[in-house]
Design a protein around this motif. Structure first.
Motif, mmCIF file in Angstrom:
data_model
loop_
_atom_site.group_PDB
_atom_site.id
_atom_site.type_symbol
_atom_site.label_atom_id
_atom_site.label_comp_id
_atom_site.label_asym_id
_atom_site.label_seq_id
_atom_site.Cartn_x
_atom_site.Cartn_y
_atom_site.Cartn_z
ATOM 1 N N ASP A 129 0.739 -1.285 0.054
ATOM 2 C CA ASP A 129 0.047 0.141 -0.078
ATOM 3 C C ASP A 129 0.926 1.218 -0.063
ATOM 4 O OD1 ASP A 129 -2.751 1.086 0.002
ATOM 5 O OD2 ASP A 129 -2.079 1.703 1.845
ATOM 6 N N SER A 130 2.058 1.123 0.443
ATOM 7 C CA SER A 130 2.850 2.426 0.444
ATOM 8 C C SER A 130 3.501 2.651 -0.742
ATOM 9 C CB SER A 130 4.080 2.192 1.321
ATOM 10 O OG SER A 130 5.132 1.490 1.240
ATOM 11 N N ILE A 131 3.427 1.760 -1.998
ATOM 12 C CA ILE A 131 3.747 1.877 -3.244
ATOM 13 C C ILE A 131 2.646 2.117 -4.126
ATOM 14 C CG2 ILE A 131 4.936 0.870 -5.209
ATOM 15 C CD1 ILE A 131 6.945 -0.503 -2.893
ATOM 16 N N TRP A 132 1.654 1.205 -4.029
ATOM 17 C CA TRP A 132 0.673 1.121 -5.062
ATOM 18 C C TRP A 132 -0.610 0.161 -4.529
ATOM 19 C CZ3 TRP A 132 0.005 -2.489 -9.703
ATOM 20 C CH2 TRP A 132 0.676 -3.816 -9.245
ATOM 21 N N ARG A 133 -1.630 0.226 -5.034
ATOM 22 C CA ARG A 133 -2.510 -0.424 -4.902
ATOM 23 C C ARG A 133 -2.969 -1.183 -6.409
ATOM 24 N NH1 ARG A 133 -6.398 3.694 -1.455
ATOM 25 N NH2 ARG A 133 -5.210 3.552 0.575
ATOM 26 N N PRO A 134 -2.812 -2.545 -6.437
ATOM 27 C CA PRO A 134 -2.764 -3.262 -7.732
ATOM 28 C C PRO A 134 -4.187 -3.156 -8.160
ATOM 29 C CG PRO A 134 -1.716 -4.527 -6.006
ATOM 30 C CD PRO A 134 -2.056 -3.391 -5.481
ATOM 31 N N GLY A 135 -4.397 -3.314 -9.538
ATOM 32 C CA GLY A 135 -5.921 -3.383 -10.057
ATOM 33 C C GLY A 135 -6.301 -4.522 -10.523
ATOM 34 N N ASP A 136 -7.186 -4.684 -11.522
ATOM 35 C CA ASP A 136 -7.592 -6.048 -11.942
ATOM 36 C C ASP A 136 -6.736 -6.849 -12.565
ATOM 37 O OD1 ASP A 136 -10.287 -7.176 -12.541
ATOM 38 O OD2 ASP A 136 -9.824 -7.279 -14.596
ATOM 39 N N ASP A 137 -5.576 -6.299 -13.162
ATOM 40 C CA ASP A 137 -4.669 -7.332 -13.735
ATOM 41 C C ASP A 137 -3.958 -8.254 -12.950
ATOM 42 O OD1 ASP A 137 -3.787 -4.753 -13.701
ATOM 43 O OD2 ASP A 137 -2.710 -4.961 -15.399
ATOM 44 N N TRP A 138 -3.789 -7.759 -11.562
ATOM 45 C CA TRP A 138 -3.070 -8.006 -10.412
ATOM 46 C C TRP A 138 -4.089 -8.859 -9.554
ATOM 47 C CZ3 TRP A 138 2.098 -8.847 -10.182
ATOM 48 C CH2 TRP A 138 2.757 -8.008 -10.970
ATOM 49 N N GLN A 150 -10.860 -2.975 -10.746
ATOM 50 C CA GLN A 150 -10.315 -1.545 -10.649
ATOM 51 C C GLN A 150 -9.060 -1.347 -11.351
ATOM 52 O OE1 GLN A 150 -11.452 0.612 -8.044
ATOM 53 N NE2 GLN A 150 -12.958 -0.718 -7.872
ATOM 54 N N PRO A 151 -8.617 0.043 -11.345
ATOM 55 C CA PRO A 151 -7.384 0.353 -12.157
ATOM 56 C C PRO A 151 -5.920 0.232 -11.151
ATOM 57 C CG PRO A 151 -8.517 2.325 -11.546
ATOM 58 C CD PRO A 151 -9.467 1.235 -11.052
ATOM 59 N N ASN A 152 -5.006 0.174 -11.709
ATOM 60 C CA ASN A 152 -3.770 0.024 -10.965
ATOM 61 C C ASN A 152 -3.749 1.511 -10.085
ATOM 62 O OD1 ASN A 152 -3.012 -2.429 -11.417
ATOM 63 N ND2 ASN A 152 -2.030 -1.910 -13.248
ATOM 64 N N ARG A 153 -3.171 1.891 -9.009
ATOM 65 C CA ARG A 153 -3.355 3.116 -8.645
ATOM 66 C C ARG A 153 -1.886 3.274 -7.851
ATOM 67 N NH1 ARG A 153 -8.508 1.871 -5.623
ATOM 68 N NH2 ARG A 153 -7.380 0.080 -5.831
ATOM 69 N N TYR A 154 -1.343 4.431 -7.833
ATOM 70 C CA TYR A 154 0.132 4.602 -7.487
ATOM 71 C C TYR A 154 -0.083 5.694 -6.230
ATOM 72 C CZ TYR A 154 0.967 1.659 -11.476
ATOM 73 O OH TYR A 154 1.037 0.649 -12.083
ATOM 74 N N LYS A 155 0.758 5.433 -5.179
ATOM 75 C CA LYS A 155 0.728 6.174 -4.130
ATOM 76 C C LYS A 155 1.508 7.794 -4.256
ATOM 77 C CE LYS A 155 1.107 7.014 0.586
ATOM 78 N NZ LYS A 155 -0.027 6.863 1.576
ATOM 79 N N GLY A 156 0.759 8.599 -4.112
ATOM 80 C CA GLY A 156 1.104 9.861 -4.693
ATOM 81 C C GLY A 156 0.701 10.384 -5.736
ATOM 82 N N TYR A 157 0.097 9.582 -6.888
ATOM 83 C CA TYR A 157 -0.637 10.017 -7.808
ATOM 84 C C TYR A 157 -2.037 9.761 -7.711
ATOM 85 C CZ TYR A 157 4.138 9.690 -9.630
ATOM 86 O OH TYR A 157 5.459 9.987 -9.696
ATOM 87 N N GLU A 158 -2.413 8.553 -7.274
ATOM 88 C CA GLU A 158 -4.156 8.264 -7.637
ATOM 89 C C GLU A 158 -4.611 8.045 -6.167
ATOM 90 O OE1 GLU A 158 -1.992 6.238 -9.500
ATOM 91 O OE2 GLU A 158 -2.643 7.048 -11.546
#
Length: 159
Positions: A129-138, A150-158
């Protein structure tokens, strides 16, 4: 314990395992100087930001290079087993595992923890969670049901 927090998304998993996004050639030398003897790269060599000759740089520094190119849109069980095999075969070595952003790597350590290996599940979830939140492909790869659709989301961006 030396920490190289200037490397993109640097994380210490255990006293012997660290992770990050793509290290530069100078940062690979810093990893070697801190005692790392093995580099595991999950990022394909043709990714934007990949080094021109990482295997050569690693070899010149006297380290071992393991290459497990993971397709970001389609991580596989075979990729995970190759990753797990490298870690299991070298439990006493200082190892640094990276990809381009530390998304693939953090997801692999999350799955390893969920399978009862490596670090604890809560620490693995926190690192992920400190780097990203994986989306559907993961979603299937990590077992995170909430990632489906869900889409992939990245800490500090999404988020």
């Amino acid at each position: 314990m030396m920490e190289l927090t200037h490397i993109l998304n640097w994380r210490r998993i255990t006293p012997k395992i660290t992770t990050s996004g793509q290290p530069s050639e100078a940062e690979l030398a810093e990893l070697q100087a801190m005692g790392v003897g093995r580099i595991v790269n999950l990022g394909p060599h043709d990714n934007d930001g990949a080094l021109e000759d990482e295997p050569g740089t690693v070899a010149a520094l006297g380290m071992i290079y393991d290459y497990i190119p993971v397709d970001f849109e389609a991580p596989t069980d075979a990729d995970f087993e190759a990753f797990r095999t490298v870690l299991d075969a070298h439990p006493d070595e200082m190892i640094h595992v990276h990809c381009i952003y530390n998304a693939r790597v953090s997801a692999f350590f999350y799955r390893l923890a969920a399978a009862g290996g490596g670090l604890g599940a809560s620490k693995a979830a926190s690192i992920l969670d400190s780097i990203w939140r994986p989306g559907d492909d993961w979603a299937d790869f990590t077992g995170i049901e909430a990632a489906k659709g869900q889409p992939n989301r990245y800490k500090g961006y999404e988020y």
